[in-house]
Design a protein around this motif. Sequence first.
Motif, PDB file in Angstrom:
ATOM      1  N   GLU A 197       5.373 -26.041  39.059  1.00  0.00           N
ATOM      2  CA  GLU A 197       4.245 -26.800  37.979  1.00  0.00           C
ATOM      3  C   GLU A 197       3.179 -26.187  38.238  1.00  0.00           C
ATOM      4  OE1 GLU A 197       5.780 -27.935  40.257  1.00  0.00           O
ATOM      5  OE2 GLU A 197       6.987 -29.520  38.780  1.00  0.00           O
ATOM      6  N   GLU A 198       1.975 -25.890  38.810  1.00  0.00           N
ATOM      7  CA  GLU A 198       1.133 -25.305  39.706  1.00  0.00           C
ATOM      8  C   GLU A 198       0.774 -24.088  38.602  1.00  0.00           C
ATOM      9  OE1 GLU A 198      -0.118 -27.323  43.877  1.00  0.00           O
ATOM     10  OE2 GLU A 198       0.523 -25.126  43.618  1.00  0.00           O
ATOM     11  N   GLN A 201       0.699 -24.250  34.647  1.00  0.00           N
ATOM     12  CA  GLN A 201      -0.927 -24.811  34.695  1.00  0.00           C
ATOM     13  C   GLN A 201      -1.546 -23.167  35.085  1.00  0.00           C
ATOM     14  OE1 GLN A 201      -2.870 -27.343  37.488  1.00  0.00           O
ATOM     15  NE2 GLN A 201      -2.062 -29.402  36.002  1.00  0.00           N
TER      16      GLN A 201
END
Length: 226
Positions: A197-198, A201
């Motif tokens: 997820e990071e 992003q």
Amino acid sequence: MSKSKKRIPEGEAILDMPELTMEELNESFRKRMWEYKQFVKFLIKGVGIKDYSKILEIGPGPGWITILLAKANPTLKITGLEISEDMIRVANENKENEGISDQIEFILGDAKNMSEIKDKTFDAVISHDSLHHWEDPIRVFNEIQRVLKENGVFCIKDGRRDIGLPAKFIFNIAKLFISKTMSYYWKTSIMAGYTPEELNQILNQTKLKNRYELKTDLFDLIIHNK
Ligand SMILES: C[S@@+](CC[C@H](N)C(=O)[O-])C[C@H]1O[C@@H](n2cnc3c(N)ncnc32)[C@H](O)[C@@H]1O
């Protein structure tokens, strides 16, 4: 968002330390040859690195992937851009010992500012186990886009922080067979890694935004072109 522990960044350059020289660290890297060979196979078959490609490797460390890739295809020319002078010293020794000098060049530089490299220079950009060290990954990904040719390919592989129970089990078994120093550095690199997820992003804020795919396995995150 996954509930992984807070990220603990590591510094960028890996340098000689009183308790561990890069020559000593090189011996531990050597033991990862099977893993390096798998990555090189994936680069050639999965990512599709073509004959006569000009390749940039970011953070080659002691240079084993560079050397294996050059041996796998003698038409390739590979530049290893490394921020640590101590690592370059060891990488050059490895290159000489393996008798594979003319295909490879290790240069000192920082991937977040590759101003010495012209736009659209490389057919491929690769990196293994280095991303979790980058101080400013957004700038590095934008630099990768800049130095890649129009239809260039890329593959960046790194460890993930949100490892699950099977990977933790394997890590605890592996610890019994490796030195305390190596298990310490393995753990700190897991803690410095990103979650998928990071990383999505981060990548969505870069010029690679519409060009990448992110894959995961037990231990790793693999970013490559679509
Ligand atoms: C854990 S080592 C991995 C070495 C090698 N790729 C491997 O898999 O065996 C990470 C390497 O990335 C280098 N590095 C970290 N940040 C960098 C940057 N901004 N530019 C170039 N190299 C960098 C470090 O000095 C180190 O040699």
